[in-house]
Design an enzyme around this catalytic site. Structure first.
Site, short mmCIF file in Angstrom:
data_model
loop_
_atom_site.label_atom_id
_atom_site.label_comp_id
_atom_site.label_asym_id
_atom_site.label_seq_id
_atom_site.Cartn_x
_atom_site.Cartn_y
_atom_site.Cartn_z
N ASP A 139 0.64 -1.29 0.17
CA ASP A 139 0.08 0.14 0.10
C ASP A 139 1.07 1.18 0.21
O ASP A 139 1.99 1.33 -0.55
CB ASP A 139 -0.79 -0.03 1.15
CG ASP A 139 -2.29 0.65 1.02
OD1 ASP A 139 -2.22 1.78 0.71
OD2 ASP A 139 -3.33 -0.11 0.86
N HIS A 200 -3.36 6.03 3.55
CA HIS A 200 -4.20 4.86 3.24
C HIS A 200 -3.62 3.58 3.66
O HIS A 200 -4.16 2.81 4.23
CB HIS A 200 -4.38 4.67 1.53
CG HIS A 200 -5.41 3.84 1.07
ND1 HIS A 200 -5.08 2.57 0.88
CD2 HIS A 200 -6.74 3.98 0.59
CE1 HIS A 200 -6.28 1.80 0.55
NE2 HIS A 200 -7.14 2.64 0.48
N SER A 371 -11.60 -0.80 0.25
CA SER A 371 -10.23 -0.79 0.63
C SER A 371 -10.11 -1.17 1.96
O SER A 371 -9.29 -1.87 2.61
CB SER A 371 -9.77 0.62 0.59
OG SER A 371 -9.10 0.66 -0.80
#
Length: 613
Positions: A139, A200, A371
């Site tokens: 990520d 994120h 996600s």
């Protein structure tokens, strides 16, 4: 370094099957070149696939001698990355040691207690926390000293591409960094306007294995695979993040190497590309990615992928590959999230609406998206594998599927994750009927609500009551208290498809796209353009249309058959993003647009077909 057309769209991952070096009948050059490379202008960042790693140095040397810029040359890999024009790439493809030449695509991250809903709180109280297992999170890196992780980050790596207008997010500034600090997000290149844009990965890792996550006893392997793009024409804003295929390939190989020395339950990919209604195993991209997934699976590592946020019956690439674990999102009322992809390609649903987790600078915040759903499943597999370390991973995945609570909709049944049931072998809860997603273009229904006919009950049916638990409630164990600062900013809205009841013409879209002149908010239009960038291979790979200004110019384009087809395609993609139209017509027209052999008559015919559809 030469300027190239950056791509904020779907990625093609992994290694193409190798062909014998110097074969008697090598494939024609045209078969080696990806569609669309020959119709672009200027240099293209491309992966040159080789017969074997030994050809890396010779091919890189040959490219350099031909004045083709070599931007990445991983010595142990059967590929190099170059920047070259269509003619230069075609010349490289003539070499029998070259098996394929493809764009080095890049794509962005896919954007009440969820633990209780899936039974993780009961699992933790019984001592099942994933201890002894690890989860690899590929990520945007991780906040290394966040109290949510309690020193359980066991390894770090960074594979981050560089190019004109593209910065590496490795702390050392190179394209590769291994070891402690390699995935650190508390660096200057992750900051934009006072905010950390690399949050994120920290949020995803916290869901999977933070102190309040699904597997709080598991270790975390944090791998930074994104790069920072500073190009408003690509991003639609000053800067954005994207992961290039070459970076992902190196990261997947790194995890496969680590799997030989430590137990890794899952690789989590909370990112995705273009949506597809059917399995993509046999397509060019799927055939390239599936061997990587299968290799990890043979080593006992599941590849868990977010299914995508397009409100679509299908899954985004690479969740459409059959050997991945494709995960959609549900809310805390046991309803499919309105933004989530769904259908037979999905393996599981998991909580993905308003999920609280860690973000940089020791903070917590709430995000929504598939996600957020995928790391619930990655964490659950770590807990399940810790309980059953000798059980093959495919059997553990199947156990999650067979013990999940069924969601039934549109003739499909997809289980919702229930970790406690998987651990104990309990009977799944009764099925929950779901309301089909409104505005789904693959199943058009004129009765679906639109902007002029709002749904009187958009929340869908209430879930059926849970059955009484026949087992006694476990006694909670002492837990570690983590004190963090709550982020004051509101949760980010999910970029999702609209539910329009009718299509707009090209002229109407031009009015909407012209800043503040239409009825659709600019933020929604920008969201639609991001979705177009993921779903299309024309935009922005061949024709830039990532900002409102560039999109307006494309819609108004009339100079030549290709420009007219671009305008018709963009109109069609915008209608699809707004909730009408089908992918099939758009993808068929894109094949005509991307072929260098298409005649003016063929381009004109495709334009007329799109306008009439």
């Amino acid at each position: 370094m030469r300027l190239r057309r950056l791509i904020a769209a779907a990625a093609l991952l992994a290694v193409l099957p190798a062909t014998p070096a110097f074969a008697d009948d090598p494939p024609p050059v045209s078969d080696k070149l990806e569609e669309g490379i020959a119709v672009g202008t200027g240099p293209v960042r491309a992966i040159v696939e080789l017969t074997d790693p030994a050809q890396n140095a010779p091919i890189a040397g040959a490219a350099a001698q031909s004045d083709v810029e070599v931007v990445l040359q991983p010595a142990t890999q059967p590929f190099v990355v170059v920047n070259g024009t269509a003619e230069e790439l075609a010349k490289l493809a003539e070499d029998p040691r070259v098996t394929a030449v493809r764009r080095d695509r890049a794509y962005p991250p896919t954007l009440s207690s969820s633990l209780k809903q899936i039974g993780a709180d009961q699992a933790h109280a019984q001592g099942f926390t994933g201890t002894g297992q690890t989860i690899a999170v590929l990520d945007t890196g991780i906040d290394r000293d966040h109290p949510f992780f309690q020193n359980r980050i066991v390894d770090e790596a960074c594979f981050s591409a560089v190019d004109q207008g593209v910065e590496s997010l490795c702390p050392n500034g190179s394209t590769t960094q291994l070891g402690p600090g390699a995935a650190d997000v508390e660096i200057g290149k992750c900051m934009l306007g006072g905010a950390n844009i690399c949050d994120h990965g920290t949020h995803v890792a916290g869901i999977a294995a933070g102190s309040g996550g699904v597997a709080p006893g598991a270790g975390i392997i944090a791998v930074q695979v994104f790069s920072r793009i500073n190009d408003a024409e690509v991003c639609g804003e000053p800067s954005c993040l994207a992961a290039f295929e070459s970076s992902l390939r190196l990261a997947m190989d790194h995890v496969a190497t680590l799997a030989a020395t430590r137990p890794i339950a899952a690789v989590n990919l909370s990112l995705g590309g273009w949506p597809t209604p059917a399995s993509c195993d046999t397509g060019e991209e799927g055939a390239a990615f599936k061997p990587k997934v299968d290799d990890l699976l043979a080593k006992g590592v599941a590849t868990v992928v977010a299914a995508g946020n397009e409100s679509f019956t299908g899954a985004s690439f690479p969740a459409c590959v059959s050997s991945t674990v494709a995960v959609g999102a549900n809310d805390d009322g046991d309803r499919i999230a309105d933004f989530s992809n769904s259908g037979a390609l999905l393996d599981l649903f998991a909580p993905g609406v308003d999920i609280d987790s860690s973000v940089p600078d020791d903070q917590m915040t709430s995000y929504s998206g598939t996600s957020m759903a995928a790391p619930h499943v990655a964490g659950a597999l770590a807990v399940l594998k810790a309980q059953n370390p000798q059980t093959p991973m495919p059997e553990l995945i199947e156990k999650l599927r067979t013990t999940g609570r069924p969601y039934t909709y549109d003739g499909v049944t997809t289980p919702r994750l229930d970790l406690q049931a998987a651990l104990t072998g309990a009977t799944p809860g009764p099925p929950i009927e779901q309301t089909p997603t409104p505005g789904n273009p693959e199943n058009p229904d004129p009765e679906n609500p639109g902007p002029d006919n709002p749904d009187p009950d958009p929340s869908g049916p209430s879930p059926e009551p849970q059955p009484d638990n026949p087992q006694p409630s476990p006694v909670p164990l002492p837990t570690v208290t983590v004190t963090v600062t709550v982020k004051a900013t509101p949760p980010a809205a999910v970029c999702k498809r609209g539910t329009a009841g009718k299509k707009l013409t090209g002229k109407q879209w031009a009015v909407e796209i012209h800043r503040s002149s239409g009825t659709i908010p600019d933020a929604t239009l920008t969201c639609y353009l991001r979705m177009v960038g993921k779903a299309s291979k024309v935009f922005p790979e061949v024709t830039k249309a990532s900002s409102l200004g560039t999109a307006y110019r494309v819609l108004k384009g009339t100079s030549g058959a290709r420009a007219k087809l671009d305008a018709a395609l963009l109109r069609g993609w915008l209608n699809w993003s707004n909730g009408t139209g089908t992918l099939q017509a758009l993808q068929s027209a894109e094949k005509v647009r991307l072929s260098a052999k298409s005649s003016t008559a063929q381009l004109t015919k495709s334009t007329k077909t799109l306008k009439s559809s």
